[in-house]
Design a protein around this motif. Sequence first.
Motif, PDB file in Angstrom:
ATOM      1  N   GLY A  92     -29.650 -83.500  18.408  1.00  0.00           N
ATOM      2  CA  GLY A  92     -30.715 -83.971  19.279  1.00  0.00           C
ATOM      3  C   GLY A  92     -31.760 -84.724  18.497  1.00  0.00           C
ATOM      4  O   GLY A  92     -31.740 -84.759  17.263  1.00  0.00           O
ATOM      5  N   ILE A 105     -35.646 -84.849  17.681  1.00  0.00           N
ATOM      6  CA  ILE A 105     -36.781 -83.930  17.721  1.00  0.00           C
ATOM      7  C   ILE A 105     -37.978 -84.586  17.065  1.00  0.00           C
ATOM      8  O   ILE A 105     -37.887 -85.076  15.938  1.00  0.00           O
ATOM      9  CB  ILE A 105     -36.439 -82.610  17.010  1.00  0.00           C
ATOM     10  N   HIS A 154     -29.445 -82.537  13.597  1.00  0.00           N
ATOM     11  CA  HIS A 154     -30.478 -83.107  14.463  1.00  0.00           C
ATOM     12  C   HIS A 154     -31.247 -84.211  13.741  1.00  0.00           C
ATOM     13  O   HIS A 154     -31.396 -84.196  12.511  1.00  0.00           O
ATOM     14  CB  HIS A 154     -31.441 -82.007  14.926  1.00  0.00           C
ATOM     15  N   TYR A 203     -37.081 -88.857  22.816  1.00  0.00           N
ATOM     16  CA  TYR A 203     -36.940 -87.556  22.155  1.00  0.00           C
ATOM     17  C   TYR A 203     -36.535 -86.479  23.142  1.00  0.00           C
ATOM     18  O   TYR A 203     -36.921 -86.497  24.317  1.00  0.00           O
ATOM     19  CB  TYR A 203     -38.248 -87.173  21.467  1.00  0.00           C
ATOM     20  N   ASP A 204     -35.760 -85.537  22.639  1.00  0.00           N
ATOM     21  CA  ASP A 204     -35.321 -84.408  23.470  1.00  0.00           C
ATOM     22  C   ASP A 204     -36.336 -83.281  23.481  1.00  0.00           C
ATOM     23  O   ASP A 204     -36.314 -82.438  24.387  1.00  0.00           O
ATOM     24  CB  ASP A 204     -33.997 -83.859  22.933  1.00  0.00           C
ATOM     25  N   LEU A 205     -37.214 -83.259  22.486  1.00  0.00           N
ATOM     26  CA  LEU A 205     -38.093 -82.098  22.344  1.00  0.00           C
ATOM     27  C   LEU A 205     -39.203 -82.423  21.356  1.00  0.00           C
ATOM     28  O   LEU A 205     -39.004 -83.201  20.419  1.00  0.00           O
ATOM     29  CB  LEU A 205     -37.262 -80.911  21.853  1.00  0.00           C
ATOM     30  N   GLU A 222     -32.315 -75.416  20.219  1.00  0.00           N
ATOM     31  CA  GLU A 222     -31.165 -76.114  20.788  1.00  0.00           C
ATOM     32  C   GLU A 222     -30.964 -75.752  22.258  1.00  0.00           C
ATOM     33  O   GLU A 222     -30.491 -76.581  23.049  1.00  0.00           O
ATOM     34  CB  GLU A 222     -29.913 -75.787  19.969  1.00  0.00           C
ATOM     35  N   ILE A 232     -33.145 -78.025  24.135  1.00  0.00           N
ATOM     36  CA  ILE A 232     -32.560 -79.376  24.161  1.00  0.00           C
ATOM     37  C   ILE A 232     -31.431 -79.449  25.180  1.00  0.00           C
ATOM     38  O   ILE A 232     -31.370 -80.373  25.999  1.00  0.00           O
ATOM     39  CB  ILE A 232     -32.055 -79.760  22.763  1.00  0.00           C
ATOM     40  N   LYS A 262     -32.829 -79.142  28.725  1.00  0.00           N
ATOM     41  CA  LYS A 262     -33.967 -80.029  29.014  1.00  0.00           C
ATOM     42  C   LYS A 262     -35.212 -79.235  29.410  1.00  0.00           C
ATOM     43  O   LYS A 262     -35.918 -79.561  30.371  1.00  0.00           O
ATOM     44  CB  LYS A 262     -33.594 -81.040  30.103  1.00  0.00           C
TER      45      LYS A 262
END
Length: 574
Positions: free
Chosen positions: A77, A79, A104, A200-202, A518, A521, A524
Amino acid sequence: MNVSNIWREIRSDLSTLRGFRGLRSYKLTARCLFKPFFWQQSFNGFRTVGGMNLKMRHPSNAIFALLLVPLACVFGGKILVVPLDGSHWVNMKVLIEELHLKGHDITVVRASNSWYTKEMSPFYTSVSVPHTGGFDEEFFGNLIMRLLHAQRQGMSFWSQMRMERESHTHFSLLHKSMAEMTAQILEDKKLMQSFHDADYDLVLTDPGVGVGTILARRLEVPLVYNVRWTVQGEAHFVIAPSPLSYIPFTATELTDKMSFGQRVKNFVAYVVGMYVMSQITEVHYKPVIEHYFGPDVNYDTFFQDADIYLMRNDFIFEFPRPTMPNVVYMGGFQCKPANPLPKDLEEFVQSSGEHGVIMMSLGTLVGELPVDITEEIAAAFAQLPQKVIWRHTGQRPATLGNNTLLVNWLPQKDLLAHPKTRVFVAHGGTNGVQEAIYHGVPIVGLPLAFDQRDNLSRMRAKGAATMVDTGTLDRDIFADALKAVLHDPTYRETMQKLSRLHRDQPMKALDRAVFWIEYVIRNKGAPHLRTHSNKLSWFAYHSIDVFATLLTVVLVVTFTCISILRCLWGKLFA
């Protein structure tokens, strides 16, 4: 070559591939994995990737590793990390390195004058924000030295209040600087567009400052805290039920078993402490939030909506207390198995014989103490048969014994893990305390400032540490404290029991932290774990409105019944 050796080398080669930044994001298209340059020289044992030479020990490994690369990348992902500088960065760096190892793609937002967070790193890409404020290592070091001098001279109540106010003022300036940096980021349209484009996922942040939280809300991405302290206080007191009857407030040095007088002290400390915290932080962040998110946003709940709180402690360290579904405890996550000591240090340790070794280190901020304290500590060490390894960067004490080795740096976790280490002399920072628990080494505490006295008081209450007041410390007092921990086996037995309890869990703390990052991620976010309690007013939270309504109904019914009975009585007996 047998199959196991081939597989071991493939895994090593995959790890090398995963370290290449261009392959870590799951958002890459598959064709990037099979461009012709990927195959260049693959059958003579080398591959060239983006100008970087990666050596493969066997041609077959290259083929197997290449086929497996998509599997290694698919779970990666993107981050965005917004850390807090200083010793807090040590914790965040551990998470960053592990997330990098998992594949990541990490981007770190840092101030251009950052104290610890380096601009260049193999583990992350940095975004440097031009900035002149933030942490001042020299100020905090000088503040601690002045505080120690004042304690030695017998500081009056008013002098203590002045120093407390000076400390609060500087922390307020720190948060003012962080609020200004936040506004600077939000006003930089090009930078914000790059953040949006990165998708970004997070956001992973330390809520000890408000930058990361505000940025996550602006980007509308899930938020994970690496936390013990927030801009509103200790995290448990901010989000979880915290009855003051048995939950000690920060810096009170109380336990979960309090007398009436102690409960009064705890209540007053809570009210004063939360008020002071709001005065230090709220006045700076609230205008930023109102400007960029509107006046209708509730400041009190703004910083409480993280999907996951990765709490840097656990109930080996903490007293039992209520918690929340989105709080994940990762106490000791930074602790790792030890490496062998350098040869010269190992020889010194082994020379201690059956007496063993005492290690002393006072954290990242303090390399030396005032001269008078240093001389007394050195004299106390000289009285003991144990060998001593002391991280000390100042002038060599005149009273130093032949049994004491002064070093500018020491491998703390490796020494704590050594079987000959008997006692850890520490200032009581969270990292050092957690490492002592992990390795089962009892503590003689020399608290200097901040939360250190509170941390050590918890370990003292559990029977694994003793504390020495630096204001009254002399060679006899310090030597007596050391001898008590060295010769009373209950200290070591208790700490080793805490160590066993800490290790006796189905998943390592660091693995648990990475799993939940994770998890956020993959899903969501984790809104199903966030409580609605922080949206309630204080009287609704405590059901005061319900109690008042029911009381009113009872009173009305009672009054009505009494009125009817009086009326009937009057008619019947008039």
